[in-house]
Scaffold this active site. Structure first.
Site, short mmCIF file in Angstrom:
data_model
loop_
_atom_site.label_atom_id
_atom_site.label_comp_id
_atom_site.label_asym_id
_atom_site.label_seq_id
_atom_site.Cartn_x
_atom_site.Cartn_y
_atom_site.Cartn_z
N ILE A 35 0.87 -0.93 0.11
CA ILE A 35 0.23 0.07 0.01
C ILE A 35 0.99 1.12 -0.07
O ILE A 35 0.66 2.06 -0.79
CB ILE A 35 -1.00 0.00 1.27
CG1 ILE A 35 -1.76 -1.25 1.17
CG2 ILE A 35 -1.63 1.30 1.26
CD1 ILE A 35 -2.99 -1.32 0.11
N GLN A 81 4.77 2.98 1.86
CA GLN A 81 5.95 2.95 2.75
C GLN A 81 5.70 4.05 3.83
O GLN A 81 5.75 5.32 3.27
CB GLN A 81 7.27 3.15 2.28
CG GLN A 81 8.39 2.86 2.92
CD GLN A 81 9.54 2.74 2.27
OE1 GLN A 81 9.96 2.57 1.09
NE2 GLN A 81 10.85 2.57 3.04
N GLY A 82 5.57 3.80 4.90
CA GLY A 82 5.26 4.83 6.05
C GLY A 82 6.82 5.34 6.72
O GLY A 82 7.73 5.24 5.94
N ALA A 83 6.55 5.96 7.81
CA ALA A 83 7.64 6.54 8.36
C ALA A 83 8.77 5.54 8.71
O ALA A 83 9.94 5.63 8.81
CB ALA A 83 7.26 7.35 9.84
N ALA A 95 7.96 1.64 8.18
CA ALA A 95 7.53 0.29 7.63
C ALA A 95 6.82 0.41 6.64
O ALA A 95 6.43 1.34 6.26
CB ALA A 95 6.45 -0.16 8.78
N LYS A 96 6.68 -0.78 5.99
CA LYS A 96 6.00 -0.96 4.60
C LYS A 96 4.77 -1.61 4.94
O LYS A 96 4.49 -2.48 5.76
CB LYS A 96 6.53 -1.90 3.52
CG LYS A 96 7.85 -1.30 2.86
CD LYS A 96 8.54 -2.13 1.97
CE LYS A 96 9.99 -1.26 1.11
NZ LYS A 96 10.86 -2.17 0.70
N VAL A 97 3.49 -1.04 4.50
CA VAL A 97 2.46 -1.50 4.84
C VAL A 97 1.50 -2.17 3.73
O VAL A 97 1.86 -1.71 2.50
CB VAL A 97 1.56 -0.51 5.52
CG1 VAL A 97 1.83 -0.27 6.76
CG2 VAL A 97 1.28 0.47 4.67
N LYS A 115 1.88 -4.84 8.67
CA LYS A 115 2.89 -3.78 8.67
C LYS A 115 4.20 -4.26 9.01
O LYS A 115 4.51 -4.90 10.11
CB LYS A 115 2.55 -2.86 10.01
CG LYS A 115 3.40 -1.59 10.29
CD LYS A 115 2.69 -0.75 11.27
CE LYS A 115 3.93 0.40 11.58
NZ LYS A 115 3.42 1.23 12.43
N ASP A 155 4.19 9.72 18.52
CA ASP A 155 4.50 10.18 17.20
C ASP A 155 3.19 10.89 16.63
O ASP A 155 2.92 10.40 15.49
CB ASP A 155 5.02 9.22 16.55
CG ASP A 155 5.48 9.41 15.15
OD1 ASP A 155 6.02 10.62 14.95
OD2 ASP A 155 5.69 8.60 14.07
N1 LIG Z 1 -4.93 -0.39 9.85
C1 LIG Z 1 -4.93 0.35 8.66
N2 LIG Z 1 -5.77 0.45 7.81
C2 LIG Z 1 -5.47 1.19 6.73
N3 LIG Z 1 -4.42 1.75 6.38
C3 LIG Z 1 -3.37 1.77 7.53
C4 LIG Z 1 -3.59 1.25 8.55
N4 LIG Z 1 -2.67 1.67 9.38
C5 LIG Z 1 -1.75 2.33 8.69
N5 LIG Z 1 -2.36 2.56 7.43
C6 LIG Z 1 -1.64 3.40 6.35
O1 LIG Z 1 -0.29 3.26 6.22
C7 LIG Z 1 0.39 4.32 6.71
C8 LIG Z 1 1.53 3.71 7.27
O2 LIG Z 1 1.09 3.15 8.48
P1 LIG Z 1 1.95 3.57 9.87
O3 LIG Z 1 1.31 2.53 10.90
O4 LIG Z 1 1.89 4.90 10.30
O5 LIG Z 1 3.38 3.05 9.64
P2 LIG Z 1 4.93 3.81 9.62
O6 LIG Z 1 5.24 3.61 11.32
O7 LIG Z 1 5.75 3.28 8.75
O8 LIG Z 1 4.32 5.20 9.51
C9 LIG Z 1 -0.53 5.07 7.43
O9 LIG Z 1 -0.06 6.43 7.26
C10 LIG Z 1 -1.88 4.92 6.73
O10 LIG Z 1 -2.09 5.45 5.57
MG LIG Z 2 3.27 6.59 10.44
#
Ligand SMILES: Nc1ncnc2c1ncn2[C@@H]1O[C@H](COP(=O)(O)OP(=O)(O)O)[C@@H](O)[C@H]1O
Ligand SMILES: [Mg+2]
Lengths: 453, 302
Positions: B30, B32-34, B36-38, B67, B190
């Site tokens: 979906i 790449q967040g801060a 992790a890759k989701v 995640k 955060d």
């Molecule tokens: N449970 C979830 N359902 C749908 N989208 C999610 C969910 N958790 C995270 N996301 C999407 O993925 C992004 C990154 O997830 P996050 O948990 O914030 O990871 P990171 O620590 O890498 O930032 C989020 O900003 C959000 O857009």
């Molecule tokens: Mg995040």
């Protein structure tokens, strides 16, 4: 995402060449440089590479004189101010001479308004005011951090990067938005350069050319990663705890200050008058106040005037773009059954690995949040190649890249002040004489960056 | 020959990916967040939770979010392993704590500390940042075979507005959810607009019921504390995130309205007043003021 129509750059190309003299002295480096902004020449395509900065830029001279303190000692404001006063005239003369210019040719005198150490800042501002009054030139007071950022953008031709600003006094993650350099994350206590420099002094490393450079050298020999507190808080970090934990290792019974010379008992070194105890271990003696003053006056063995060099265009300057998956740390781990000791090299290695991991992490957080793909590292700690490498790997994993400059530009210099000052000057800004005082605290986001779209 | 078959089995095992990673391999990245890759994937509910009688059809597979805190090669492997372990366990503990207290967070589905993977309930919605707009440019991955199907924020905003969800009520709901989390003694660590999501609620029994809810996510840096100081710092982090990305809302006239964070604080205070202890709200407010002062005064020497 947000589709913003590309706004026109408010900075117009100059109609005739404008020459700025920049004076920097907010810490222990006295720097003077001359920079020329010219109208774009019809046949040179350089202007098109950075759309945010029409016209072409040439660096004519970049001279620096560094106040080097004895091992184990930092620089005091009064001594540093004395150093700048002693060398100001010569450094200015050298900068003009090597640019082949005279004060008459200069259009504007730029100086560091802050942030920095009070006395050295005031000394250099006094030099700037004197020159301006003598030759009837306008003055522009410049924010030191903005100077670093603008020079970094100029040299690397990275138009809108996420900036990691790491120096002796600052640690910030910055991104540009709506005419300000906004601070996304920063240190909650001491700056990273300060942390490294103080540790270098604790273990008695030389301050020549800089304590940070010697930490980097020492760290290459380190082999054990010792646990140190890792403190990121969102996009902020805290470094005080890391420093005291690293210092605590120097009191550990396993700590060996230096590799003991073979065949010599430790008693001989204790008799040597040039060594004293540091944290209960033997180290190099502190130097007397007189000696410090002597060095401040520029008579010390290591003080020297440096022509830090020029760059004719962005392409010639080092641009780090490391590939993802590069070898992270390349040190052989301690062998089985090897004596369990802690060396200064191990501590430097562990300190760098821990602190830089924190810096890279908060930069990555800012990238994720803002959505940028390019990182620019500025400030003195930005010279550190391990930091550049780590940042390169991180950015590579996000499909981005890292830009950094070498010690000519990431270490404090006059060019950064001249360039940022000239950008403001071209927007019609001048600092009236009565407002040319300095301020030790001057936040990056206080400056209106009206030369950017 | 038992020894041979054991050998072969071990060899086969060695080439096989750990189960959670092979699930990830088949999932859709979906973003790449801060850190992790989701990925989006599906899991069947545990048969223990939904006892199936032979007559009823098997329950449908549900979407989950995986995640993955993948190994970060930029940092020393020892440090990397330690941080990943801490964050995965920290995040799952915080989720459970919040779930128990009724704070809106994604349900926890699976945890693999060794591989650094957390599976959680899929939230169908948008991050608050997407809803508010702002930031330099997109944070999506480079376009690859139409991988991203995200709506433009302008469209999201329009659609939400059409449903009657305005910025102010959204921001106040953000504040209220943070308050609930703080009262559950969880500090997020955060808080940014990327780390909270908005989802529409399917059915409304009465017209007074809310249209949407705010779901807090990304608890990797969370901690447990009830101290006003920690809560104030948590709020201050969010205030700075707002100040740097979306400082103020623009009125239809184009003028600047009330700063976004003020609305968040309004919702926060209201909820703490209502559900917290007496005087708790004013203690946090006082602390927030002190934390702000500290931030402004922070030494900025060159
Ligand atoms: N449970 C979830 N359902 C749908 N989208 C999610 C969910 N958790 C995270 N996301 C999407 O993925 C992004 C990154 O997830 P996050 O948990 O914030 O990871 P990171 O620590 O890498 O930032 C989020 O900003 C959000 O857009
Ligand atoms: Mg995040």
């Amino acid at each position: 995402m947000v589709k913003r129509a590309a706004r026109p750059c408010p900075l117009q190309a100059p109609t005739k060449p404008v020459l700025a003299l920049g004076l920097e002295g907010s810490a222990n480096k006295l720097g003077v440089g001359l920079i020329l902004h010219s109208p774009p020449s019809a046949d040179s395509p350089t202007a098109s590479t950075s759309s945010s900065d029409p016209g072409s830029v040439s660096i004519l001279s970049n001279i620096r004189h560094t106040y080097v303190t004895p091992p184990g000692e930092g620089f005091l404001p009064s001594d540093t101010a004395r150093h700048h006063k002693r060398w100001a005239a010569e450094v200015v003369e050298k900068a003009l001479a090597s640019a082949g210019k005279t004060m008459e040719d200069v259009d504007v005198v730029c100086f560091t308004k802050g942030p920095g150490m009070g006395a050295p800042l005031q000394t250099v501002a006094l030099v700037a005011r004197t020159l301006a009054l003598m030759y009837n030139k306008p003055l522009v007071g410049v924010n030191h951090c903005v100077g670093h950022i603008e020079t970094g953008r100029l040299i690397t031709a990275s138009p809108s990067p996420i900036v990691l600003y790491v120096s002796g006094g600052n640690t910030q993650v910055i991104a540009y938005s709506q005419q300000r350099y906004r601070i996304f994350g920063e240190t909650l206590d001491i700056a990273v350069g300060n942390c490294l420099d103080r540790f270098a002094r604790i273990i008695g490393l030389s301050n020549d050319p800089s304590p940070g450079a010697n930490i980097e050298k020492e760290a290459k020999k380190g082999r054990r990663l010792l646990p140190l507190p890792y403190a990121t808080k969102g996009m902020d970090i805290s470094l005080g705890g890391v420093l005291s934990a690293a210092e605590a290792y120097t009191r550990d019974p396993r700590f060996r200050p230096t590799n003991p010379p073979k065949g010599k008992g430790s008693s001989t070194s204790a008799e040597d008058p040039s060594t004293i105890k540091i944290n209960g271990k033997t180290g190099t003696a502190m130097v007397s106040q007189e000696e410090r003053r002597r060095r401040a006056a520029g008579e010390g063995p290591q003080a020297s005037m440096q022509d830090v060099g020029l760059s004719t265009g962005p392409k010639k300057v080092a641009k780090v773009q490391l590939e993802a998956g590069g070898e992270a740390v390349d040190v052989p781990p301690p062998a089985e059954g090897e004596e369990d000791i802690i060396t200064p090299a191990d501590l430097c290695f562990s300190l760098q690995e821990t602190v830089f991991a924190m810096l890279v992490e908060i930069t990555e957080r800012a990238m994720a949040h803002v959505g940028g793909r390019e990182v620019l590292i500025v400030g003195g700690v930005g010279c550190n190649e391990r930091l550049q490498q780590m940042m390169g790997i991180m950015a590579g994993e996000r499909g981005g890249s890292v830009f950094s400059t070498d010690e000519r530009f990431c270490i404090d210099n006059g060019i950064m002040i001249a360039h940022a000052g000239l950008l403001a000057y071209r927007m019609g800004y001048e600092t009236p004489l009565e407002e040319t005082s300095c301020t030790q605290r001057f936040r990056t986001d206080e400056v209106l960056v009206n030369w950017r779209a | 020959m038992p020894s041979l078959s054991k050998d072969v089995k071990a060899q086969v095992e060695a080439t096989r990916l750990p189960p959670i990673l092979s699930l990830i391999e088949q999932s859709q990245l979906i973003k790449q967040g801060a850190e992790a890759k989701v990925y989006k994937s599906t899991l069947f509910p545990s048969p223990l939770c939904t006892p199936s009688s032979s007559s009823s059809p098997p329950p449908p597979a549900l979407p989950v979010l995986l995640k993955h805190r993948f190994p970060k090669t930029y940092r020393h492997s020892t440090l990397d392993a330690l941080l990943t372990r801490q964050r995965v366990t920290g995040e799952s503990r915080a989720l459970v704590r919040c779930l128990k207290a009724g704070v809106k967070v994604p349900g926890l589905r699976c945890v693999d500390v060794k591989q650094g993977v957390l599976g959680m309930e899929w939230i169908e919605g948008w991050s608050v940042r997407e809803v508010l707009g702002g930031g330099q440019e997109g944070d999506e991955l480079p376009d690859e075979d139409g991988e991203e199907e995200e709506e433009e924020p302008d469209d999201v905003q329009e659609m939400l507005k059409g449903l009657g969800v305005d910025h102010d009520s959204l921001l106040q709901a953000v504040g209220a959810e943070i308050a609930k989390m703080h009262l559950a003694e969880v500090i997020h660590g955060d808080l940014t607009t990327s780390n909270m999501m908005v989802r529409l609620l399917p059915t409304r029994a009465s017209p007074n019921d809310p249209l949407f809810e705010v779901v807090l996510i990304d608890f990797g840096l969370s901690s447990v504390s009830f101290l006003p100081e920690d809560r104030a710092v948590d709020l201050y982090v969010l205030e700075r995130a707002f100040a740097s990305t979306h400082p103020v809302s623009l009125l239809p006239s184009g003028e600047e309205g009330v700063p976004h964070f003020e609305q968040v604080l309004l919702g926060y205070k209201r909820a703490v007043e209502e559900k917290g202890k007496k005087g708790e709200c004013s203690r946090i407010e006082k602390r927030l003021e002190e934390v702000r002062m500290r931030g402004r005064k922070r030494s900025m020497v060159g």
